[in-house]
Scaffold this active site. Structure first.
Site, PDB file in Angstrom:
ATOM      1  CG  HIS A 167       7.882   5.803  -2.255  1.00  0.00           C
ATOM      2  ND1 HIS A 167       7.289   5.922  -1.030  1.00  0.00           N
ATOM      3  CD2 HIS A 167       6.906   5.422  -3.110  1.00  0.00           C
ATOM      4  CE1 HIS A 167       5.997   5.638  -1.138  1.00  0.00           C
ATOM      5  NE2 HIS A 167       5.740   5.321  -2.380  1.00  0.00           N
ATOM      6  CD  GLU A 197       3.820  -5.328  -5.647  1.00  0.00           C
ATOM      7  OE1 GLU A 197       3.256  -6.085  -4.834  1.00  0.00           O
ATOM      8  OE2 GLU A 197       3.461  -4.151  -5.837  1.00  0.00           O
TER       9      GLU A 197
HETATM   10  C1  TPP Z   1       3.540  -3.523  -2.312  1.00  0.00           C
HETATM   11  C2  TPP Z   1       3.208  -2.230  -2.976  1.00  0.00           C
HETATM   12  N1  TPP Z   1       3.066  -2.188  -4.323  1.00  0.00           N
HETATM   13  C3  TPP Z   1       2.810  -1.019  -4.940  1.00  0.00           C
HETATM   14  C4  TPP Z   1       2.675   0.142  -4.237  1.00  0.00           C
HETATM   15  C5  TPP Z   1       2.425   1.463  -4.959  1.00  0.00           C
HETATM   16  N2  TPP Z   1       1.080   1.945  -4.678  1.00  0.00           N
HETATM   17  C6  TPP Z   1       0.840   2.806  -3.664  1.00  0.00           C
HETATM   18  S1  TPP Z   1      -0.774   3.110  -3.465  1.00  0.00           S
HETATM   19  C7  TPP Z   1      -1.204   2.130  -4.773  1.00  0.00           C
HETATM   20  C8  TPP Z   1      -2.652   1.969  -5.136  1.00  0.00           C
HETATM   21  C9  TPP Z   1      -3.452   1.348  -4.040  1.00  0.00           C
HETATM   22  O1  TPP Z   1      -4.795   1.329  -4.368  1.00  0.00           O
HETATM   23  P1  TPP Z   1      -5.900   0.817  -3.361  1.00  0.00           P
HETATM   24  O2  TPP Z   1      -5.430  -0.382  -2.608  1.00  0.00           O
HETATM   25  O3  TPP Z   1      -7.155   0.655  -4.127  1.00  0.00           O
HETATM   26  O4  TPP Z   1      -6.049   1.981  -2.283  1.00  0.00           O
HETATM   27  P2  TPP Z   1      -6.459   3.509  -2.498  1.00  0.00           P
HETATM   28  O5  TPP Z   1      -5.211   4.276  -2.758  1.00  0.00           O
HETATM   29  O6  TPP Z   1      -7.422   3.572  -3.618  1.00  0.00           O
HETATM   30  O7  TPP Z   1      -7.075   3.976  -1.211  1.00  0.00           O
HETATM   31  C10 TPP Z   1      -0.060   1.574  -5.348  1.00  0.00           C
HETATM   32  C11 TPP Z   1      -0.065   0.685  -6.522  1.00  0.00           C
HETATM   33  C12 TPP Z   1       2.838   0.053  -2.829  1.00  0.00           C
HETATM   34  N3  TPP Z   1       2.715   1.138  -2.035  1.00  0.00           N
HETATM   35  N4  TPP Z   1       3.096  -1.126  -2.235  1.00  0.00           N
END
Ligand code: TPP
Lengths: 334, 429
Positions: free
Chosen positions: A126, A57
């Protein structure tokens, strides 16, 4: 249109008019955003104007500031307002002050969109309403719509505005207005006049509140989801309240607020964010400063509690008809 | 915006935006994914300096070969009993995920996240770490708790936010916290656990303790600033910590290219920080075990941090709120060239004559029964879908150790309102 469609339409309209407008954020490209707010935009405007970003972010906002300095008008999305905190430094120390510290040489014409607020069982991460953190910062505008019609007009105005603007979208009412009873679904926007949204270009000036219900008995100041909850409570209570939807917190339409409170002599402020140091405290101070001699009762604040958002007790946290109704009785008693 | 440029004879710049290879409707072909033969990657001594094996950040440590035999220098030579225990844990994780996913679909809770296809990442690590070591997981390492033998009922209570929920219904489902099992409270904010794990590890070192820390995040999360702060601290103080990056190819709808995968590996993030970097086949339970054990030994002998990239694939949706059919080819999960970690470990045990299909089928049935029975037990404490199980006044517990006046006032106000409303919500006192 529902509010998501209206927001989508706003971006589409502005992007078609101004090639400098670009949309970026986590999952906003091909997929069109986890709430579908950017759906179809990449297809229409291409990958250099609508693209996914790395999950950082502070990177998203920092990059947007740089793009703005070049002369683009970035519209970054922060997927949930709860995730805006890693970007705080770029927003507070950079975007908000660029114009001031460079004496106008550089500006940050960016519009940060972010869904906020609770009522969707989103748990602590959320559900938050962080607007008060940003209204406390000089140099950032804060806009919060309560209807699809307003969302589109305000978003277009925000994108065309030359200052950094936060555009917080009340996700609980994305699909329709909501009366605040936890076991009742939201109504559909298609049955609501504000769901009638022109497909073309129109703007709603920032800094102008809307009187959603005229009345003489007291003034209720609200924004976002709370406008609809207040409306439902007032209708049920039979109190002749004037309900003002602030629409923009900074700049605030103080004239409309002042005129209304001077007319009614009573004021109640409703927001979902935590109470202490919240925007309601600022509103209360302003009303007290400007309308003291017209007040017939203490100003009442109805807010979320000073706790994190509790997952399973979220409907006890959410300022609903009971809390607002009790406060209404209290203001009217004195 | 371009000016009438004096450099007008230069070709205009263009912005590169990555794009995944396959989208819905595309036929998947993973032949471009480089997969070195099992056993082909060297295994440095744990005392070797990190900059002497930089190549390992670009390789792929694999132990299980095509014939399901364990080969090469990384073969951890585990006993059949241990292998069977690992297989059992992995199968249990899968059975648990299946059941809880369905519970969400049945409206019994608000949210769930599966780790299907990634079971080896957490389960093997749990086997390679000491029970006393502290884990700072992300939301897809339920396998740590299950492999550590934690109660399924307790986990389900949390998922249901019911009366038995140790977190009093305060957290989103699956955001467990079990200090007793060395499982740090999960945050919904990505990557925040990374510097915290370093802090825990530094504290352990400063106190002359022998315990180490391990942390996990997705490849998408490596873009967060917290990830980089953690690497810097870990490098500077040689913190006894293991960084696990679970590269499951997708971050919701964004493919790994949006975290930088087209330019380098995630293990190579370690190189710039002077941290040991390893890239392993995340669907090879033995490779994950070996890498974790190696990194743990480095940490425990003051050789400092290790970053392990687990190359794997997210076979299911991101969460119950996600529909992967919207952004990726349906064929991807089955075409994934590293296979299914549960099947690969099962096949290995069968290949060495320590397991058979009948026993496996019987075990699956038994585990499904175990999960079902746990679910029944947990549901006696209530399900989220039935409303409120937490006493109303607990809403204010835990903000501070002692409740200040303003919270006491708000609590009193809330209880008075509830009385006025006539809603029959339970009270603690
Ligand atoms: C600081 C923050 N930004 C955005 C999100 C929204 N979000 C939740 S999971 C996710 C994707 C994460 O992907 P990754 O790190 O590759 O892990 P995976 O879910 O594939 O195991 C996002 C963008 C969040 N939870 N926290």
């Amino acid at each position: 249109m529902n509010m998501i469609q209206a927001i989508n339409s706003a971006m589409e309209v502005v992007m078609a008019r101004d090639p400098n407008v670009i949309v970026m954020g986590e999952d906003v490209g091909y997929f069109g955003g986890v709430f579908r707010a950017t759906a179809g935009l990449q297809e229409k405007f291409g990958k250099t104007r609508v693209f996914d970003t790395p999950i950082t972010e502070c990177g998203i906002i920092g990059v947007a500031v740089g793009m703005g300095a070049y002369g683009l008008r970035p519209v970054p999305e922060i997927q949930f307002a709860d995730y805006i905190y890693p970007a705080l430094d770029q927003l507070v120390s950079e975007a908000a002050r660029l114009r001031y510290r460079s004496a106008g040489e550089f500006t940050s014409p960016i519009t940060v969109r972010s869904p906020f607020g609770g009522g969707i069982f989103g748990g602590q991460t959320h559900s938050q309403s962080p607007e008060g953190i940003f209204t406390h910062v000089s140099g950032i505008k804060t806009v919060i719509p309560s209807t699809p019609y307003d969302a589109k007009g305000l978003l277009i105005a925000a994108i065309e505005d030359n200052d950094p603007t936060l555009f917080f979208e009340p996700k609980r009412i994305y699909n329709g207005p909501f009366d605040g009873h936890w076991d009742r679904p939201s109504q559909n926007w298609s049955k609501h006049p504000a769901g009638e949204v022109p497909t073309g270009y129109y703007k709603i000036e920032l800094g102008k509140a809307k009187i959603v219900r005229a009345g003489d008995a007291l003034t209720i100041l609200a924004y976002g989801t709370m406008v609809h909850v207040c409306m439902a409570v007032v209708t049920e209570s039979g109190v002749d309240a004037e309900i003002i939807d602030l629409r923009t917190l900074v700049p605030l339409d103080i004239e409309t607020v002042e005129a209304s409170v001077k007319k009614t002599g009573r004021c109640m402020i409703v927001h979902e964010a935590t109470r202490t140091g919240g925007f309601g405290a600022e509103l209360s101070a302003l009303v007290q400063e400007r309308c003291f001699y017209h007040l017939e009762a203490p100003i009442e604040r109805v807010t979320g509690f000073d706790t994190p958002y509790p997952h399973s007790l979220e409907w006890a946290y959410f300022p609903g008809p009971v809390r607002i109704g009790e406060a209404l009785k209290k203001v009217m008693r004195t | 915006m371009a000016s009438d440029s004096p450099r007008a004879n230069l070709k205009p710049l263009s912005l590169y935006v990555p794009e995944p290879k396959f989208r819905p409707g595309d036929t998947v072909d993973f032949t471009e994914v480089t997969i070195p033969a099992a056993g082909s990657v060297r295994r440095p001594d744990i005392a070797d300096p990190a900059d002497s094996f930089i190549d390992l950040a670009y390789e792929l440590v694999r132990v299980l070969d095509h014939e399901s035999q364990a080969v090469g220098p990384w073969n951890p030579r585990l006993s059949p009993d241990t292998l069977r225990a690992m297989l059992r844990s992995m199968a249990l994780v899968r059975a648990f995920d299946e059941r809880m996913f369905r519970a969400q679909r049945q409206g019994k809770t608000s949210f769930y996240m599966k780790c299907t296809g990634e079971e080896a990442v957490a389960v093997s690590a749990a086997f390679a770490l000491d029970y006393e070591d502290m884990c700072f997981p992300s939301y897809r390492q339920q396998g740590l708790l299950i492999a550590r033998g934690w109660s399924l009922v307790d986990m389900m209570n949390q998922i249901y936010s019911n009366r038995g929920d140790r977190l009093q219904g305060k957290q989103l489902p699956i955001m467990y916290s079990v200090k007793e099992a060395g499982f740090f409270s999960i945050s919904g904010n990505l990557a925040t656990q990374y510097p915290q794990a370093v802090g825990w590890a530094m504290a352990s070192a400063a106190k002359g303790d022998t315990r180490i820390a391990a942390t996990w995040c997705g490849e998408g999360s490596t873009a967060e600033g917290d990830f980089h702060s953690a690497c810097t601290f870990a490098s500077v103080y040689r913190a006894p910590v293991i960084f696990n990056v679970v590269n499951n190819q997708w971050a919701i709808s964004s493919f790994s290219g949006f975290a930088g995968a087209e330019s380098t590996t995630f293990a190579a993030r370690a190189v710039g920080y002077g941290i040991a970097g390893l890239r392993v086949d995340g669907n090879d339970a033995l490779a994950v075990y070996a890498a974790t054990a190696w990194a743990a030994e480095r940490a425990r002998t003051n050789q400092g941090p290790t970053l392990i990239e687990h190359f794997t694939y997210r076979a299911e949706g991101h969460s119950t709120s996600d529909d992967p059919g919207q952004y990726r080819s349906e064929g991807e999960p089955t075409a994934w060239p590293l296979g299914d970690p549960v099947k690969r470990l099962k096949d290995h045990l069968i290949a060495i004559g320590e397991w058979d299909e009948e026993r496996h089928a019987a075990q699956d049935k038994e585990l499904a029964e175990q999960v079902k029975a746990s679910q029944k037990e947990a549901e006696q404490n209530g399900i989220l879908g039935h409303g409120l199980h937490q006493p109303l006044d607990t809403l204010f517990d835990g903000v501070f150790e002692e409740m200040p006046w303003h919270l006491r006032e708000q609590q009193a106000q809330m209880l008075a309102e509830e009385t006025a409303s006539g809603r029959p919500w339970a009270r603690k006192k």
